[in-house]
Design a protein around this motif. Structure first.
Motif, PDB file in Angstrom:
ATOM      1  N   THR A   1       0.836  -1.207   0.000  1.00  0.00           N
ATOM      2  CA  THR A   1       0.000   0.000   0.000  1.00  0.00           C
ATOM      3  C   THR A   1       0.866   1.249   0.000  1.00  0.00           C
ATOM      4  OG1 THR A   1      -1.772  -1.146   1.161  1.00  0.00           O
ATOM      5  CG2 THR A   1      -1.778   1.251   1.270  1.00  0.00           C
ATOM      6  N   GLN A   2       1.906   1.258   0.819  1.00  0.00           N
ATOM      7  CA  GLN A   2       2.763   2.441   0.903  1.00  0.00           C
ATOM      8  C   GLN A   2       3.563   2.639  -0.388  1.00  0.00           C
ATOM      9  OE1 GLN A   2       1.704   4.035   3.376  1.00  0.00           O
ATOM     10  NE2 GLN A   2       0.750   2.176   4.120  1.00  0.00           N
ATOM     11  N   LEU A   3       4.019   1.539  -0.967  1.00  0.00           N
ATOM     12  CA  LEU A   3       4.764   1.648  -2.227  1.00  0.00           C
ATOM     13  C   LEU A   3       3.865   2.138  -3.364  1.00  0.00           C
ATOM     14  CD1 LEU A   3       7.006  -1.548  -2.039  1.00  0.00           C
ATOM     15  CD2 LEU A   3       7.671   0.835  -1.620  1.00  0.00           C
ATOM     16  N   MET A   4       2.579   1.768  -3.333  1.00  0.00           N
ATOM     17  CA  MET A   4       1.642   2.270  -4.338  1.00  0.00           C
ATOM     18  C   MET A   4       1.304   3.739  -4.086  1.00  0.00           C
ATOM     19  SD  MET A   4      -0.928  -1.017  -4.998  1.00  0.00           S
ATOM     20  CE  MET A   4      -2.196  -0.222  -4.119  1.00  0.00           C
ATOM     21  N   ALA A   5       1.370   4.175  -2.843  1.00  0.00           N
ATOM     22  CA  ALA A   5       1.026   5.558  -2.512  1.00  0.00           C
ATOM     23  C   ALA A   5       2.110   6.543  -2.955  1.00  0.00           C
ATOM     24  CB  ALA A   5       0.795   5.690  -1.006  1.00  0.00           C
ATOM     25  N   LEU A   6       3.360   6.110  -3.020  1.00  0.00           N
ATOM     26  CA  LEU A   6       4.446   7.037  -3.376  1.00  0.00           C
ATOM     27  C   LEU A   6       4.312   7.619  -4.784  1.00  0.00           C
ATOM     28  CD1 LEU A   6       7.450   5.306  -1.603  1.00  0.00           C
ATOM     29  CD2 LEU A   6       6.324   7.456  -0.970  1.00  0.00           C
ATOM     30  N   PRO A   7       4.029   6.811  -5.835  1.00  0.00           N
ATOM     31  CA  PRO A   7       3.832   7.421  -7.161  1.00  0.00           C
ATOM     32  C   PRO A   7       2.602   8.326  -7.226  1.00  0.00           C
ATOM     33  CG  PRO A   7       4.173   5.055  -7.380  1.00  0.00           C
ATOM     34  CD  PRO A   7       4.063   5.352  -5.926  1.00  0.00           C
ATOM     35  N   VAL A   8       1.556   7.973  -6.476  1.00  0.00           N
ATOM     36  CA  VAL A   8       0.375   8.823  -6.433  1.00  0.00           C
ATOM     37  C   VAL A   8       0.731  10.170  -5.809  1.00  0.00           C
ATOM     38  CG1 VAL A   8      -1.950   9.078  -5.470  1.00  0.00           C
ATOM     39  CG2 VAL A   8      -1.199   6.860  -6.350  1.00  0.00           C
ATOM     40  N   ALA A   9       1.500  10.133  -4.724  1.00  0.00           N
ATOM     41  CA  ALA A   9       1.938  11.378  -4.081  1.00  0.00           C
ATOM     42  C   ALA A   9       2.789  12.209  -5.037  1.00  0.00           C
ATOM     43  CB  ALA A   9       2.718  11.067  -2.809  1.00  0.00           C
ATOM     44  N   TYR A  10       3.659  11.549  -5.782  1.00  0.00           N
ATOM     45  CA  TYR A  10       4.504  12.257  -6.746  1.00  0.00           C
ATOM     46  C   TYR A  10       3.650  12.949  -7.807  1.00  0.00           C
ATOM     47  CZ  TYR A  10       7.963  13.176 -10.346  1.00  0.00           C
ATOM     48  OH  TYR A  10       8.744  13.794 -11.283  1.00  0.00           O
ATOM     49  N   ASN A  11       2.642  12.251  -8.324  1.00  0.00           N
ATOM     50  CA  ASN A  11       1.760  12.860  -9.325  1.00  0.00           C
ATOM     51  C   ASN A  11       0.979  14.030  -8.751  1.00  0.00           C
ATOM     52  OD1 ASN A  11       2.463  11.299 -11.526  1.00  0.00           O
ATOM     53  ND2 ASN A  11       0.953   9.720 -11.045  1.00  0.00           N
ATOM     54  N   LEU A  12       0.547  13.926  -7.511  1.00  0.00           N
ATOM     55  CA  LEU A  12      -0.158  15.029  -6.874  1.00  0.00           C
ATOM     56  C   LEU A  12       0.768  16.230  -6.689  1.00  0.00           C
ATOM     57  CD1 LEU A  12      -2.262  13.133  -4.187  1.00  0.00           C
ATOM     58  CD2 LEU A  12      -3.107  14.230  -6.264  1.00  0.00           C
ATOM     59  N   LEU A  13       2.033  15.979  -6.409  1.00  0.00           N
ATOM     60  CA  LEU A  13       2.999  17.063  -6.238  1.00  0.00           C
ATOM     61  C   LEU A  13       3.311  17.768  -7.555  1.00  0.00           C
ATOM     62  CD1 LEU A  13       5.461  15.413  -3.709  1.00  0.00           C
ATOM     63  CD2 LEU A  13       3.927  17.334  -3.275  1.00  0.00           C
ATOM     64  N   GLN A  14       3.106  17.099  -8.673  1.00  0.00           N
ATOM     65  CA  GLN A  14       3.373  17.691  -9.981  1.00  0.00           C
ATOM     66  C   GLN A  14       2.239  18.581 -10.470  1.00  0.00           C
ATOM     67  OE1 GLN A  14       6.428  17.326 -11.440  1.00  0.00           O
ATOM     68  NE2 GLN A  14       6.827  16.324  -9.496  1.00  0.00           N
ATOM     69  N   ALA A  15       1.102  18.523  -9.787  1.00  0.00           N
ATOM     70  CA  ALA A  15      -0.071  19.300 -10.206  1.00  0.00           C
ATOM     71  C   ALA A  15       0.091  20.764  -9.802  1.00  0.00           C
ATOM     72  CB  ALA A  15      -1.320  18.725  -9.569  1.00  0.00           C
ATOM     73  N   ASP A  16      -0.517  21.652 -10.569  1.00  0.00           N
ATOM     74  CA  ASP A  16      -0.550  23.071 -10.239  1.00  0.00           C
ATOM     75  C   ASP A  16      -1.917  23.395  -9.657  1.00  0.00           C
ATOM     76  OD1 ASP A  16       1.902  24.134 -10.699  1.00  0.00           O
ATOM     77  OD2 ASP A  16       1.512  24.680 -12.779  1.00  0.00           O
ATOM     78  N   SER A  17      -2.198  22.828  -8.502  1.00  0.00           N
ATOM     79  CA  SER A  17      -3.527  23.023  -7.930  1.00  0.00           C
ATOM     80  C   SER A  17      -3.485  22.774  -6.432  1.00  0.00           C
ATOM     81  CB  SER A  17      -4.526  22.072  -8.593  1.00  0.00           C
ATOM     82  OG  SER A  17      -4.226  20.747  -8.232  1.00  0.00           O
ATOM     83  N   MET A  18      -4.655  22.613  -5.892  1.00  0.00           N
ATOM     84  CA  MET A  18      -4.778  22.332  -4.466  1.00  0.00           C
ATOM     85  C   MET A  18      -4.371  20.900  -4.140  1.00  0.00           C
ATOM     86  SD  MET A  18      -5.677  25.102  -3.066  1.00  0.00           S
ATOM     87  CE  MET A  18      -6.183  24.553  -1.465  1.00  0.00           C
TER      88      MET A  18
END
Length: 149
Positions: A91-108
């Protein structure tokens, strides 16, 4: 499996370590967040005006089903089941790429990405901690016990 079938060793008896409890709580928090997000998307897909209603409903159902992995892992960690560390780490390893994609967004989404990354890294540190490993009764390579050579 009943308590009669579950072997207890001196490593798995005694009070549950706080690190194990914290790891279980973080996994449960992620599972609950997935359930809330899935229900939110599902409700918006059914009552709102999404571009693609079928895609919104499918996405919501998928998130709710995916929430089962961290929720079951959290329950297993609280019960000191050795099998539960695998799903929790996955679960944690799957969460890291999701977090990375969220950090790349220009939004909230950036604060959500930061929070998810912090939770995932903290959970991984707690899950691979030797105290947690001992509490779950997981033996590393070379510590198999009664292995004949």
């Amino acid at each position: 499996m009943s308590s009669e079938q579950t072997p207890t060793t001196e490593e798995t008896t005694g009070p549950r370590p706080r690190r194990l409890t914290y790891a279980a709580l973080l996994a449960a928090l992620e599972g609950l967040a997935l359930v809330v997000g899935g229900v939110w998307i599902l409700v918006l897909g059914l009552t709102g005006h999404p571009d693609d209603r079928q895609q919104a409903v499918t996405g919501g159902i998928t998130l709710v089903v995916l929430a089962l992995l961290p929720l079951l892992a959290a329950r297993g960690l609280l019960g000191r089941r050795s099998w539960s560390r695998g799903p929790a780490v996955i679960t944690q390893l799957m969460a890291l790429p999701v977090a990375y994609n969220l950090l790349q967004a220009d939004s909230m989404a950036i604060p959500a990405g930061i929070a998810l990354a912090v939770v995932a890294v903290a959970s991984l540190v707690l899950l691979v901690n030797p105290e947690t490993t001992r509490a779950l009764g997981i033996r590393g390579p070379g510590n198999a016990g009664n292995v004949e050579k």
